[in-house]
Structure formats: C-alpha cells, structure tokens
Design a protein around this motif. Sequence first.
Motif, short mmCIF file in Angstrom:
data_model
loop_
_atom_site.label_atom_id
_atom_site.label_comp_id
_atom_site.label_asym_id
_atom_site.label_seq_id
_atom_site.Cartn_x
_atom_site.Cartn_y
_atom_site.Cartn_z
N ILE A 187 -7.11 -5.15 -3.24
CA ILE A 187 -7.36 -3.94 -2.44
C ILE A 187 -6.05 -3.25 -2.10
O ILE A 187 -5.91 -2.04 -2.22
CB ILE A 187 -8.11 -4.30 -1.14
CG1 ILE A 187 -9.50 -4.82 -1.45
CG2 ILE A 187 -8.18 -3.09 -0.21
CD1 ILE A 187 -10.18 -5.54 -0.28
N LEU A 188 -5.07 -4.04 -1.68
CA LEU A 188 -3.78 -3.48 -1.29
C LEU A 188 -2.97 -3.03 -2.51
O LEU A 188 -1.95 -2.35 -2.36
CB LEU A 188 -2.98 -4.50 -0.49
CG LEU A 188 -3.47 -4.80 0.92
CD1 LEU A 188 -2.65 -5.92 1.54
CD2 LEU A 188 -3.39 -3.55 1.79
N GLY A 189 -3.42 -3.41 -3.66
CA GLY A 189 -2.67 -3.04 -4.87
C GLY A 189 -1.43 -3.87 -5.08
O GLY A 189 -0.49 -3.45 -5.76
N ILE A 190 -1.43 -5.08 -4.51
CA ILE A 190 -0.24 -5.92 -4.71
C ILE A 190 -0.55 -7.11 -5.62
O ILE A 190 0.14 -8.11 -5.59
CB ILE A 190 0.36 -6.39 -3.36
CG1 ILE A 190 -0.69 -7.13 -2.53
CG2 ILE A 190 0.93 -5.22 -2.59
CD1 ILE A 190 -0.13 -7.74 -1.26
N TRP A 194 5.41 -3.90 -8.67
CA TRP A 194 5.81 -2.50 -8.53
C TRP A 194 7.31 -2.40 -8.80
O TRP A 194 8.09 -3.18 -8.26
CB TRP A 194 5.53 -2.02 -7.10
CG TRP A 194 4.07 -1.85 -6.79
CD1 TRP A 194 3.25 -2.78 -6.21
CD2 TRP A 194 3.26 -0.69 -7.03
NE1 TRP A 194 1.98 -2.27 -6.07
CE2 TRP A 194 1.95 -0.99 -6.57
CE3 TRP A 194 3.50 0.56 -7.59
CZ2 TRP A 194 0.90 -0.07 -6.66
CZ3 TRP A 194 2.45 1.47 -7.67
CH2 TRP A 194 1.17 1.16 -7.21
N GLU A 202 3.20 -1.98 1.45
CA GLU A 202 1.82 -2.28 1.10
C GLU A 202 0.93 -1.07 1.33
O GLU A 202 0.00 -0.82 0.56
CB GLU A 202 1.32 -3.48 1.91
CG GLU A 202 1.85 -4.79 1.35
CD GLU A 202 1.65 -5.98 2.27
OE1 GLU A 202 2.01 -7.09 1.87
OE2 GLU A 202 1.16 -5.80 3.39
N TYR A 203 1.23 -0.35 2.37
CA TYR A 203 0.44 0.86 2.61
C TYR A 203 0.63 1.84 1.46
O TYR A 203 -0.32 2.46 0.97
CB TYR A 203 0.83 1.51 3.94
CG TYR A 203 -0.16 2.57 4.34
CD1 TYR A 203 -1.21 2.29 5.20
CD2 TYR A 203 -0.06 3.86 3.82
CE1 TYR A 203 -2.14 3.24 5.54
CE2 TYR A 203 -0.99 4.83 4.15
CZ TYR A 203 -2.02 4.51 5.01
OH TYR A 203 -2.95 5.48 5.33
N VAL A 237 -2.85 3.17 -5.35
CA VAL A 237 -3.96 2.60 -6.12
C VAL A 237 -5.28 3.30 -5.78
O VAL A 237 -6.15 3.44 -6.62
CB VAL A 237 -4.06 1.09 -5.84
CG1 VAL A 237 -5.34 0.52 -6.38
CG2 VAL A 237 -2.86 0.37 -6.44
N ASN A 238 -5.41 3.73 -4.53
CA ASN A 238 -6.68 4.31 -4.11
C ASN A 238 -6.67 5.82 -3.97
O ASN A 238 -7.63 6.39 -3.48
CB ASN A 238 -7.08 3.71 -2.76
CG ASN A 238 -7.35 2.24 -2.89
OD1 ASN A 238 -8.45 1.84 -3.23
ND2 ASN A 238 -6.33 1.43 -2.65
N GLY A 269 -12.15 -0.85 -3.76
CA GLY A 269 -11.24 0.24 -3.50
C GLY A 269 -11.17 1.35 -4.54
O GLY A 269 -10.24 2.13 -4.54
N SER A 287 1.47 1.12 -1.56
CA SER A 287 0.80 0.55 -2.70
C SER A 287 -0.70 0.84 -2.66
O SER A 287 -1.31 1.32 -3.61
CB SER A 287 1.08 -0.96 -2.72
OG SER A 287 0.13 -1.64 -3.46
N PHE A 288 -1.29 0.61 -1.49
CA PHE A 288 -2.70 0.91 -1.30
C PHE A 288 -2.99 2.38 -1.58
O PHE A 288 -3.94 2.74 -2.29
CB PHE A 288 -3.16 0.56 0.12
CG PHE A 288 -4.55 1.01 0.44
CD1 PHE A 288 -5.65 0.26 0.05
CD2 PHE A 288 -4.76 2.20 1.11
CE1 PHE A 288 -6.94 0.69 0.32
CE2 PHE A 288 -6.06 2.64 1.39
CZ PHE A 288 -7.15 1.87 0.99
N ALA A 289 -2.15 3.22 -1.03
CA ALA A 289 -2.36 4.66 -1.17
C ALA A 289 -2.32 5.08 -2.64
O ALA A 289 -3.12 5.89 -3.10
CB ALA A 289 -1.32 5.42 -0.37
#
Lengths: 224, 224
Positions: B84-87, B91, A206-207, A213-214, B6, A209-211
């Motif tokens: 926010i987490l991009g999930i 993926w 998830e981290y 996307v952002n 985000g 994924s967040f990274a």
Amino acid sequence: MDIPSGVTARKRISESTIHRLSRYFRTLSLLERENFETVSSKELAKREKLTPSQVRKDLSFFGSFGTRGLGYPVAELKAKVSKILGIDRVWRVALVGIGNIGSALVSYKEFIKQGFHIVKLFDNDQRKIGSNHKGIIVSDIKNLRTELQDDHIEMVIVAVPATVAQYIVDDVVKAEVKAILNFAPVNLKVPSGVHVRNENMEMELEYLSFAMVNNHSPKGVGKD
Amino acid sequence: MDIPSGVTARKRISESTIHRLSRYFRTLSLLERENFETVSSKELAKREKLTPSQVRKDLSFFGSFGTRGLGYPVAELKAKVSKILGIDRVWRVALVGIGNIGSALVSYKEFIKQGFHIVKLFDNDQRKIGSNHKGIIVSDIKNLRTELQDDHIEMVIVAVPATVAQYIVDDVVKAEVKAILNFAPVNLKVPSGVHVRNENMEMELEYLSFAMVNNHSPKGVGKD
DNA sequence: ATACTCATGTGAAATGCTTCACAATTTATA
DNA sequence: TATAAATTGTGAAGCATTTCACATGAGTAT
C-alpha cells in the motif's frame, strides 16, 4: 474575548493548529525581513497553501491580533505567536548520541534561531567523550542523569540507536526532564507528564512513495 | 469490498491514515522479529497508543486482511502494508546538498531498510565534488538535471540552504522528478503533479515548547 | 460626510475523522 | 456438537476541524 496568550485558553488547541502556528512564525519572520508592515490572512494563507479562514480561526483561538480592513501587524503578530509557542525565551537542550544525525543537529541553525540552545552533548563512545563539538565537550553518558539535573536541562534530543533509546529515556525521565524529541525508530515509554515527540524522517518518504503509487494528489486548496 | 490494494480505492485516504500505516509497518517488522504469527488490533493499538477501532478502520480502507477471532497474520499484513505504501520495491533517490544534514542522511539506515536507496549525491562546493561518500561520488550540481534524468532518479531529497532551495527544485522539476523531500526551511513552489513533503525538525521542538508552557497533555487514549 | 473597499472575527454549516457497538466468524473447550 | 471466548469488519453516532458567510470596523477617495 482576549485570552492572555495561551495561558488561560482552555478549548483544546489541536495539534494541527500548533503546527500551523510554527509555519506562521517562519513566514512572519520572512515577511519581517521583506519589510512588510502588515499582512492579511489572505496573504498568509497563500504563502502557506491554506485558506484565509483557517488562518483567522487559528489566530483567533489566542486572541484578536488584527485590524479590520488592514490585516495583522507583522512584527507584533510574530511576537504573539512566538509567545504562544513558548519560543520567546531560551530553552536549554541536551543532545544524546553524537552519531550521524546527532552531529548534524549540533550545528542545526534553525534550532538556535528559535531559542533551542544545545548546551550539553552525551555519548557512550570513549573516542567521542571529551571531544569538542561546536564548543561543547561531549560528556560520558554514564553521568547523564546527574549532569542533566546540575545543568538545568529542560529538553533532551535522543539520537541514539533504537536498541538503547529506552534506557536513555528512563534516565532522562529520572532527571525530571519533561520534554523529549526522539529520533530513534522506537515507541518510547514515559510516565504521564513527560512529553515525547518523534521525528520520523522515513515517514515522509513513505508518504511520497504512497502518493506516487496511488496518484494521490494533495487536497484542493479553496478560496474564502 | 476487496479493493485491489490502493489502485481502485477512491475514498480519499487521509494523511493521518498514511502516517499510521508507516507506524504499523515499523511495528509489524518488530513483531515479525519477535516471532509473532498473528497480531490483534488490540495489541497493535496498544503499541501505537491508538484505539483498536482506529487500527481496524485504517486497515479496512484497503481490504480485509484479518481473521475474526484470531487477528492479523503479521508477515502477510506487513507485506500488504508495504505494498500500500509503495515500499515493496526500491526507489532511486538522489540527495542534493552534502552539508550537515545531507551527510547524516547518506548513512541513514532507516531509508535503506524501507527501500529508499540514495544512489546520487550533488553539491556545488568544489571541495566536495568528486569526493566519495559511502561509495557514491559527489556530482557537480551544474549537471543536476541531466544526471537525474540519465540515472532515472525518482525522488530527490533537498538538503541545501533556504536561499538556493527553490533554484534546485526548479531544476529537479525540469528533470521530471515527481517527488521531493525538502529539509530547507522554505515553502517550495512546484507545478501540480509534483509531490513535496517538508521535513521540519524545529516544528516538533516547538510543539514540545508549547506543550510545556501550556501544560498541554496529549489527548486521552481510549479503549474500545 | 458619504460611499466604497478591504479584511477581521466568529457563529453556523459542512465536512472529515474517530469511536462505538454489534453482527459475523473463527478457535478453543467441554 | 454445543457453548464460550476472541476478534474482525463496518454502519452509525459522536466529535473535531475546516469552511462559509456575513456583520462589523478601519482606511481611502471623492
């Protein structure tokens, strides 16, 4: 100062410091194999992507292990760190749940290397009970409490489905075990005095994924 | 304030905040199944052993999702957090190394639940290449780069021995993959722009060990 | 010896994270 | 409609962690 490694020290060591000690330990083992006699905070920092001051500060919480102008003696520092972490000994560990994750952990080399010896296995599946995994016979989970006590188990790894994890843990607590590593995706309730750590593998995905996307880039690594 | 989840947000969200978002996500899924319509920061905090202000602050970085006097709408908040987490999407993930850990991960439910679909497997062992794991045929690692590209893989999980991990990763980087979850006990080198997260299971055992030896109790949980 | 370089250990400063405290807003109740 | 209760969102305060900067000591070379 000279604090007898991690016993008298009462300045609240942060979780991050402990995690970094784990990393230092691994890198020190590597340096030892590479025949380094000494290592500087600079070199250690470079390998761990930290600042040299961070390394020095972390170590200085526990004593003063280095020599000015020279650095830290690798073998000696490794021994000190392992003592601080409490891995200068063998821990008797039981593993509950011989599913996918559980089976993988039985043969996980890094655990043994650091003194975590899995000496008991438990499951509730009749097909698994009695079977042999890496020399250990799987016990019936019904006997969890008594066998944990009889065998002087000090840590338990929980790798069962989320739905039953709490029941298992209640038994583990009754067996007076004070340390639990939990792989089940639930927040376990334990009385105070019992330590629980959660291993949450999706968190790191998830981290990532967040990274992605952002466009989140890791914090800039400074010099000293 | 109202930041479009985000994208524009430029206030450096801390790693801990992201990890807590992962935890909120899991708890929100649970609350949803328990038929909660709304949830207060207090309740969320209780379940995660955090303070209500922490919860509110975390969420407020990304917008204002609650209603004063009422709390947060569970389903809606879950959707926001997952965005926010991009999930809030799928993926495409490849897994390299079908050993103990690797095999376990192929069937790891939590990954799929959160949109991480393992769609390719690689190994270098002739006995494994061509075999079928959960419907996926194991590819020869020789073709890693080309197949990652042809199949538009976005994330790679590395579960190979420490000694070969860097070579694998070099290939992964060449395939333009920007996110790597590493289970090998080494510090990988990647060019900037490539995200790496390490899954270090012995670290948590070491933390337990430290806690036991030092009588280290978790930080007191406050009220609001 | 003396000077030079390297590198630790550590207060102090800077930065970052968490908690507090309260105005603002909504719902419930009378 | 007014009052009370609940709960968010957020600046500001309080803590915690990290980095800086430098005095200090050890080794090296001339």
